[in-house]
Design an enzyme around this catalytic site. Structure first.
Site, PDB file in Angstrom:
ATOM      1  N   ALA A 163     -15.653 -60.667  64.484  1.00 22.40           N
ATOM      2  CA  ALA A 163     -14.396 -59.942  64.278  1.00 22.40           C
ATOM      3  C   ALA A 163     -13.781 -60.297  62.947  1.00 22.40           C
ATOM      4  CB  ALA A 163     -13.408 -60.283  65.398  1.00 22.40           C
ATOM      5  N   VAL A 164     -13.093 -59.312  62.377  1.00 16.67           N
ATOM      6  CA  VAL A 164     -12.256 -59.594  61.215  1.00 16.67           C
ATOM      7  C   VAL A 164     -10.875 -59.023  61.529  1.00 16.67           C
ATOM      8  CG1 VAL A 164     -13.290 -57.620  60.009  1.00 16.67           C
ATOM      9  CG2 VAL A 164     -11.971 -59.267  58.712  1.00 16.67           C
ATOM     10  N   VAL A 165      -9.856 -59.800  61.171  1.00 15.08           N
ATOM     11  CA  VAL A 165      -8.488 -59.385  61.479  1.00 15.08           C
ATOM     12  C   VAL A 165      -7.756 -59.122  60.173  1.00 15.08           C
ATOM     13  CG1 VAL A 165      -6.338 -60.026  62.670  1.00 15.08           C
ATOM     14  CG2 VAL A 165      -8.536 -60.815  63.573  1.00 15.08           C
ATOM     15  N   ASP A 213     -10.635 -70.512  75.533  1.00 15.77           N
ATOM     16  CA  ASP A 213     -10.863 -70.761  74.101  1.00 15.77           C
ATOM     17  C   ASP A 213      -9.554 -71.175  73.433  1.00 15.77           C
ATOM     18  OD1 ASP A 213     -12.477 -70.960  71.854  1.00 15.77           O
ATOM     19  OD2 ASP A 213     -12.397 -68.827  71.362  1.00 15.77           O
ATOM     20  N   LEU A 239      -6.417 -61.482  57.564  1.00 13.94           N
ATOM     21  CA  LEU A 239      -5.648 -62.567  58.201  1.00 13.94           C
ATOM     22  C   LEU A 239      -6.566 -63.663  58.738  1.00 13.94           C
ATOM     23  CD1 LEU A 239      -3.130 -60.319  60.168  1.00 13.94           C
ATOM     24  CD2 LEU A 239      -2.530 -61.879  58.303  1.00 13.94           C
ATOM     25  N   GLY A 240      -7.753 -63.292  59.094  1.00  6.75           N
ATOM     26  CA  GLY A 240      -8.676 -64.280  59.645  1.00  6.75           C
ATOM     27  C   GLY A 240      -9.961 -63.592  60.055  1.00  6.75           C
ATOM     28  N   ARG A 241     -10.961 -64.404  60.365  1.00 13.29           N
ATOM     29  CA  ARG A 241     -12.215 -63.807  60.859  1.00 13.29           C
ATOM     30  C   ARG A 241     -12.993 -64.793  61.711  1.00 13.29           C
ATOM     31  NH1 ARG A 241     -16.047 -61.246  57.504  1.00 13.29           N
ATOM     32  NH2 ARG A 241     -14.447 -60.448  56.122  1.00 13.29           N
ATOM     33  N   GLY A 242     -13.791 -64.228  62.596  1.00 12.42           N
ATOM     34  CA  GLY A 242     -14.677 -65.036  63.424  1.00 12.42           C
ATOM     35  C   GLY A 242     -16.078 -64.485  63.280  1.00 12.42           C
TER      36      GLY A 242
HETATM   37  P1  ADP Z   1     -12.116 -64.404  66.804  1.00 11.94           P
HETATM   38  O1  ADP Z   1     -12.456 -63.893  68.164  1.00 11.94           O
HETATM   39  O2  ADP Z   1     -13.051 -63.917  65.763  1.00 11.94           O
HETATM   40  O3  ADP Z   1     -11.884 -65.884  66.744  1.00 11.94           O
HETATM   41  P2  ADP Z   1      -9.231 -64.087  66.694  1.00 11.94           P
HETATM   42  O4  ADP Z   1      -8.593 -63.116  67.608  1.00 11.94           O
HETATM   43  O5  ADP Z   1      -9.089 -65.523  67.029  1.00 11.94           O
HETATM   44  O6  ADP Z   1     -10.740 -63.673  66.462  1.00 11.94           O
HETATM   45  O7  ADP Z   1      -8.675 -63.848  65.235  1.00 11.94           O
HETATM   46  C1  ADP Z   1      -9.184 -64.591  64.130  1.00 11.94           C
HETATM   47  C2  ADP Z   1      -8.010 -65.116  63.312  1.00 11.94           C
HETATM   48  O8  ADP Z   1      -7.249 -63.986  62.808  1.00 11.94           O
HETATM   49  C3  ADP Z   1      -7.001 -65.949  64.085  1.00 11.94           C
HETATM   50  O9  ADP Z   1      -7.409 -67.295  64.186  1.00 11.94           O
HETATM   51  C4  ADP Z   1      -5.757 -65.765  63.238  1.00 11.94           C
HETATM   52  O10 ADP Z   1      -5.806 -66.583  62.095  1.00 11.94           O
HETATM   53  C5  ADP Z   1      -5.873 -64.303  62.782  1.00 11.94           C
HETATM   54  N1  ADP Z   1      -5.152 -63.421  63.744  1.00 11.94           N
HETATM   55  C6  ADP Z   1      -5.628 -62.941  64.903  1.00 11.94           C
HETATM   56  N2  ADP Z   1      -4.730 -62.186  65.554  1.00 11.94           N
HETATM   57  C7  ADP Z   1      -3.634 -62.177  64.772  1.00 11.94           C
HETATM   58  C8  ADP Z   1      -2.317 -61.597  64.906  1.00 11.94           C
HETATM   59  N3  ADP Z   1      -2.013 -60.869  65.959  1.00 11.94           N
HETATM   60  N4  ADP Z   1      -1.420 -61.803  63.916  1.00 11.94           N
HETATM   61  C9  ADP Z   1      -1.763 -62.567  62.832  1.00 11.94           C
HETATM   62  N5  ADP Z   1      -2.960 -63.137  62.653  1.00 11.94           N
HETATM   63  C10 ADP Z   1      -3.894 -62.961  63.605  1.00 11.94           C
HETATM   64 MG    MG Z   2     -10.320 -67.090  67.480  1.00  9.91          MG
END
Ligand code: ADP
Ligand code: MG
Length: 355
Positions: A45-47, A156, A39-42
């Protein structure tokens, strides 16, 4: 994302919260969930989307690395969990369902926000109509107000961290990513260099005290991006961005504002103010006429800032009309001015048992 910590009077570094109620299970994530697409990553972290095998329910699994830059950062992950727990009764914040631990990661199982980031609506060729934008900003303010009432600052807030429950039409917002969030009052004065320069307030870049007003600046940036599709302070490089932020170098006369309402500009102007004490609180923002424009637009007269001043009978901004949907999540009167917390005034709370 750089981070510099100054004060540490608590046991944990940087005023991190250390106590969590949610059990951190060692059971492998894959035995409870079917983990599917990313879904996303930083940076750390990877989601991933996942489905709970026993219920068929969808969740988002945030895999947070415990070791970062050669350092053990488990405490920072636990802090993120603790903040999510403190915000648990906030319907605008993503819910924490469970937590797992592996050798490398702590995996937070979060409520799934299926509509993606509001960032997508900032970079899309077709921007959202203002009626939708004001609804999203109202909901964001409800969430931020709730956090601030719990003495939490997010630090943030940006369009990538405000998600939607559904994409089209846009659903309700869910605030995510509490890695940089702090509880005011637990570690003396908070001055940190954190966040993404493009979205952070001048006091963060200038290493001055951080308060709830710091989040309100970011709400101004988000509103700007939703109405124009542009980032207000981004420069060609980091230095230029820093300069733009600290000089509040923002131009409201650009082409991108040609179709933006006068009230929207007024709202954004009030938030993008250098002195944190001059920014309205989340509660004060809720009574800004822009956020209630649609109801008033039903009247035949065009709505302008002057019109609102006349209607407001001497108050700072006009009282919002009744809206049962939003009232449910914003229990306090919009006239209630949220208390402004400064850590230096709140040190008495340091021993309140959070550690
Ligand atoms: P980081 O700390 O790496 O920025 P985030 O918590 O912001 O991590 O998550 C990274 C991305 O993952 C988010 O910008 C979003 O696109 C996706 N994401 C995070 N949490 C969720 C969620 N609960 N449902 C759907 N997508 C999510
Ligand atoms: Mg984030």
């Amino acid at each position: 994302m750089s981070r510099r910590r100054l004060d540490s009077r608590s046991g944990l570094p940087g005023g991190l919260l250390g106590e969590v109620q949610t059990p951190i299970t060692l059971e492998p994530v894959e035995s409870v969930y079917e983990v599917t697409g990313e879904l996303g990553r930083g940076k750390f972290a990877v989601v991933k989307r996942c489905m709970e095998k026993s219920t068929g329910k969808m969740f988002a699994a945030k895999f947070l690395r415990k070791r970062r830059r050669g350092r053990d950062c488990r405490a920072e992950v636990v802090h993120e969990m603790a903040v999510l727990e403190l915000a648990r009764n906030n319907p605008r914040v993503v819910n924490l369902h469970a937590a797992h631990e592996t050798d490398h990661d702590i995996v937070l199982i979060l409520e799934y926000a299926a509509g993606g980031e509001i960032f997508d609506h900032c970079v899309s060729d077709e921007l959202l109509p203002e009626a939708q934008i004001t609804r999203l900003i109202r909901q964001t303010l409800e969430g931020v107000h709730h956090l601030h009432q719990t003495n939490l600052v997010h630090l943030d807030l940006k369009p990538q961290n405000i998600l939607l429950t559904s994409q089209s039409p846009p659903g309700d917002i869910k605030i995510v990513d509490f890695g940089l969030a702090r509880r005011l009052g637990v570690a003396g004065e908070l001055r940190e260099i954190i966040g993404t320069p493009e979205y952070v307030a001048p006091e963060v870049l200038n290493y001055e005290p951080i308060t709830t007003a710091t989040d309100l600046w970011s709400v101004g940036v988000i509103a700007y991006m939703l109405v124009t599709g542009e980032s207000p302070f981004v420069g060609d490089d980091k230095q230029e961005t820093y300069l733009n932020v600290s000089q509040v170098n923002v131009d409201f006369s650009r082409d991108s504002f040609s179709r933006v309402s006068e009230l929207a500009v007024d709202f954004i102007r009030k938030l993008l103010v250098k002195a944190p004490e001059d920014r309205p609180s989340a509660a004060e923002c809720m009574s800004h006429p822009w956020l209630w424009q649609q109801q008033l637009c039903l009247s035949p007269e065009p709505v302008t800032v002057r019109h609102f001043r006349e209607r407001s009978c001497g108050t700072k901004w006009a009282a919002p009309p009744e809206d049962p949907e939003d009232k449910e999540n914003f229990r306090d009167s919009p006239h209630t001015h949220a208390k402004r917390f400064r850590l230096d005034e709140e040190t008495a709370a340091a021993g309140d048992g959070d550690f």
